[in-house]
Write a protein that holds these residues in place. Structure first.
Motif, short mmCIF file in Angstrom:
data_model
loop_
_atom_site.label_atom_id
_atom_site.label_comp_id
_atom_site.label_asym_id
_atom_site.label_seq_id
_atom_site.Cartn_x
_atom_site.Cartn_y
_atom_site.Cartn_z
N LEU A 1 0.82 -1.18 -0.15
CA LEU A 1 -0.15 0.14 -0.04
C LEU A 1 0.84 1.27 0.02
O LEU A 1 0.30 2.41 0.07
CB LEU A 1 -0.86 -0.19 1.32
N ASP A 2 2.18 1.06 -0.08
CA ASP A 2 2.95 2.25 0.06
C ASP A 2 3.01 3.13 1.27
O ASP A 2 2.77 4.36 1.13
CB ASP A 2 3.09 3.06 -1.38
N ILE A 3 2.52 2.50 2.46
CA ILE A 3 2.60 3.39 3.45
C ILE A 3 3.92 3.49 4.01
O ILE A 3 4.58 2.74 4.86
CB ILE A 3 1.83 2.60 4.51
N TYR A 4 4.70 4.76 3.63
CA TYR A 4 6.02 4.90 3.59
C TYR A 4 6.60 5.33 5.10
O TYR A 4 7.71 5.29 5.00
CB TYR A 4 6.62 5.60 2.35
N ALA A 5 5.72 6.15 5.75
CA ALA A 5 6.21 6.77 6.66
C ALA A 5 5.86 6.26 8.16
O ALA A 5 4.50 6.34 8.46
CB ALA A 5 6.06 8.46 6.58
N SER A 6 6.42 5.87 8.95
CA SER A 6 6.08 5.51 10.32
C SER A 6 6.52 6.49 11.64
O SER A 6 7.64 7.08 11.20
CB SER A 6 6.89 4.03 10.73
N ILE A 7 5.42 6.79 12.17
CA ILE A 7 5.83 7.79 13.18
C ILE A 7 5.39 7.24 14.56
O ILE A 7 4.55 6.69 14.88
CB ILE A 7 4.88 9.04 13.24
N SER A 8 6.51 7.24 15.71
CA SER A 8 6.23 6.79 16.94
C SER A 8 6.41 8.30 17.72
O SER A 8 7.78 8.72 17.63
CB SER A 8 7.37 5.69 17.46
N LEU A 9 5.45 8.25 18.73
CA LEU A 9 5.56 9.55 19.54
C LEU A 9 5.94 8.97 20.87
O LEU A 9 5.27 8.30 21.59
CB LEU A 9 4.25 10.30 19.39
N ILE A 10 7.25 9.69 21.20
CA ILE A 10 7.80 9.18 22.42
C ILE A 10 7.88 10.31 23.34
O ILE A 10 8.56 11.22 23.30
CB ILE A 10 9.35 8.87 22.34
N VAL B 1 2.98 3.70 23.86
CA VAL B 1 3.50 4.49 22.77
C VAL B 1 2.50 4.76 21.63
O VAL B 1 2.30 3.53 21.16
CB VAL B 1 4.98 4.21 22.64
N PRO B 2 1.92 5.69 21.47
CA PRO B 2 1.01 5.66 20.13
C PRO B 2 1.98 5.89 18.86
O PRO B 2 3.12 6.33 18.77
CB PRO B 2 0.01 6.73 20.37
N GLY B 3 1.43 5.46 17.55
CA GLY B 3 1.84 5.82 16.60
C GLY B 3 1.09 5.61 15.27
O GLY B 3 -0.16 5.40 15.39
N CYS B 4 1.58 5.93 13.93
CA CYS B 4 0.67 5.88 12.82
C CYS B 4 1.62 5.55 11.50
O CYS B 4 2.97 5.66 11.50
CB CYS B 4 -0.06 6.98 12.79
N ASN B 5 1.24 5.18 10.49
CA ASN B 5 1.82 4.83 9.19
C ASN B 5 1.28 5.46 8.30
O ASN B 5 -0.18 5.31 8.02
CB ASN B 5 1.98 3.42 9.02
N MET B 6 2.03 6.35 7.53
CA MET B 6 1.14 7.09 6.41
C MET B 6 1.54 6.76 5.11
O MET B 6 2.73 6.48 4.76
CB MET B 6 1.57 8.61 6.58
N GLY B 7 0.72 6.88 4.18
CA GLY B 7 0.90 6.73 2.73
C GLY B 7 0.30 7.78 1.92
O GLY B 7 -0.40 8.52 2.38
N ARG B 8 0.31 7.55 0.52
CA ARG B 8 -0.18 8.32 -0.41
C ARG B 8 -1.68 8.19 -0.16
O ARG B 8 -2.57 9.42 -0.56
CB ARG B 8 0.33 8.35 -1.91
N GLU C 1 -1.37 2.44 14.54
CA GLU C 1 -1.02 1.46 15.32
C GLU C 1 -0.07 1.61 16.50
O GLU C 1 0.59 2.86 16.21
CB GLU C 1 -0.50 0.22 14.48
N PRO C 2 0.16 0.92 17.39
CA PRO C 2 1.17 1.23 18.60
C PRO C 2 2.45 1.73 17.85
O PRO C 2 2.97 0.93 16.83
CB PRO C 2 1.19 -0.07 19.42
N GLY C 3 3.16 2.62 18.46
CA GLY C 3 4.39 2.84 17.86
C GLY C 3 5.67 1.92 18.22
O GLY C 3 6.64 2.10 17.52
N CYS C 4 5.51 1.13 19.14
CA CYS C 4 6.53 0.26 19.45
C CYS C 4 5.79 -1.26 19.28
O CYS C 4 4.81 -1.54 20.03
CB CYS C 4 6.57 0.25 21.04
N ARG C 5 6.27 -1.97 18.12
CA ARG C 5 5.42 -3.06 17.64
C ARG C 5 5.78 -4.34 18.34
O ARG C 5 6.70 -5.26 18.06
CB ARG C 5 6.13 -3.25 16.19
#
Length: 385
Positions: free
Chosen positions: A138-147, A293-300, A306-310
């Motif tokens: 799905l080209d979800i290319y950017a992962s963000i984890s907020l610490i 730790v929350p997070g997300c994965n962004m694509g076009r 999803e949780p930022g720590c997997r």
């Protein structure tokens, strides 16, 4: 002046803790953020409700997903879940592969997802990670984890507030490896200028949209002079377009030490895939563990929260011990992405309030509350907001 796509970044990527502290929302930050450019996508909406793909995941996934569904329902959040119970535990079956294909189709259709972590076997005969395959397809290319430190929850470090941004689709996770002769394995690490520039721009725009000041590129260019050298060089070339931001770079092993010794020095960190996986785990340990730790994965076209720590949590599966905080706060980020700030703030404030109160905490936070008890405490707190 921020571009339209950049301005819209802020709504999504502002920390849940910031919302709990009632920090201001950046102007123009609303739903439908797609990329760091201005091309936007629209989530699926029927009537007054959004349809969101829900993939609970393995291990504790079903338990924490149930907590999110309970909290969202209690707050009358206008979301309909399209749940797909794909699992990575036994991926050899035809049915499991079919469910994975259904989850990808659902995300492609709905544009938004809330996801737990899918298990990936370690054995050589095991399948490719469904988590990685989903991001690549799905080209979800950017992962963000907020610490970020949670107010009232004391850990060894205070004043930690950093964002780890990792490139999601290449690097060591490219999945290209083979055995040339018995006992000799070649594993290909793919780094491209195009994807390095794309993740660098994402990180810079994230910093601008969230009023952050400094970005650190993490690499191993002293050894991998071509691959990580390209990533580092592309980062610095891209930085010239963002003269108001402070930029630096750091070798990954030093970054790991510095993160443990003085994490307050970091603001935004951007890096290839593998380093992000390692440093997001280190970061989670600094502020209280994988459960918060929350997070997300962004694509076009698709955004997956999803949780930022997997971590899957197979060891506590079914024991009613899981901490749903990470998925709840990821869900709050999803709501801000949709412009549903009132719901997002009430839920995140309730979560932080329960933790700060200290009376009801799950085992990973030093308490003895069950997942159900912790969820009940959040529901009770929401009634007072």
């Amino acid at each position: 002046m921020l571009s339209r796509g950049t301005a819209r970044t802020a709504q999504l990527l502002r920390s849940s803790a910031a919302a709990a502290a009632q920090q201001p929302i950046l102007p123009g930050a609303r739903a439908s953020y797609a990329t760091v450019e201005s091309d936007l996508f629209k989530p699926t909406k029927f009537g007054s409700k959004y349809t969101v793909t829900l993939i609970p995941g393995d291990g504790i996934g079903a338990e924490v997903a149930e907590s999110v569904k309970t909290v969202f329902k209690a707050d009358n959040v206008p979301i309909e879940w399209e749940q797909v119970d794909v699992s990575g535990v036994d991926a050899s079956s035809e049915r499991t592969e079919q469910l994975f294909r259904e989850s990808v189709a659902s995300l492609r259709r709905n544009k938004l997802g809330l996801k737990g972590i899918l298990h990936t076997p370690i054995s050589r005969s095991g399948h490719q990670s469904f988590n990685v395959a989903m991001r690549q397809e799905l080209d979800i290319y950017a992962s963000i984890s907020l610490i970020k430190n949670i107010p009232g929850y004391q850990t060894r470090h205070s004043g930690v507030d950093l964002a780890i941004i990792r490139e999601n689709t290449e690097g060591e996770y490219s999945g290209l490896e083979h055995q040339s002769v018995p006992g000799v394995v070649e594993s290909l690490k793919i780094i491209t200028r195009a994807k390095s520039e794309r993740i660098a721009k994402f990180a810079f725009n994230f910093a601008l949209a969230n009023q952050r000041k400094k970005i650190t590129c993490i690499h191993k260019a002293n050894i991998m002079k071509l691959a990580d050298g390209l990533f580092r060089t592309t980062f610095h070339q891209t930085a010239k377009e963002y003269p108001t931001l402070e930029v630096s770079d750091m070798i990954v092993d030093n970054a790991a030490m510095q993160a443990v010794a003085k994490p307050q020095q970091f603001d935004v960190m951007v890096m290839p895939n593998l380093y992000g996986g390692i440093l997001s785990n280190i970061g989670a340990a600094l502020v209280g563990g994988a459960g918060i730790v929350p997070g997300c994965n962004m694509g076009r076209d698709v955004a997956v929260f999803e949780p930022g720590c997997r971590h899957v949590g197979l060891d506590i599966q079914g024991k009613d011990q899981a901490n749903p905080t990470a998925l709840l706060l990821s869900g709050s980020m999803l709501l801000r992405h949709l412009g549903l700030d009132e719901h997002a703030n009430r839920i995140s404030q309730a979560v932080y309030g329960v933790i700060a109160d200290g009376k009801t905490r799950t085992r990973d936070m030093g308490g003895d509350a069950t997942t159900h008890q912790f969820t009940r405490a959040i529901l009770d707190r929401m009634e007072t907001l």
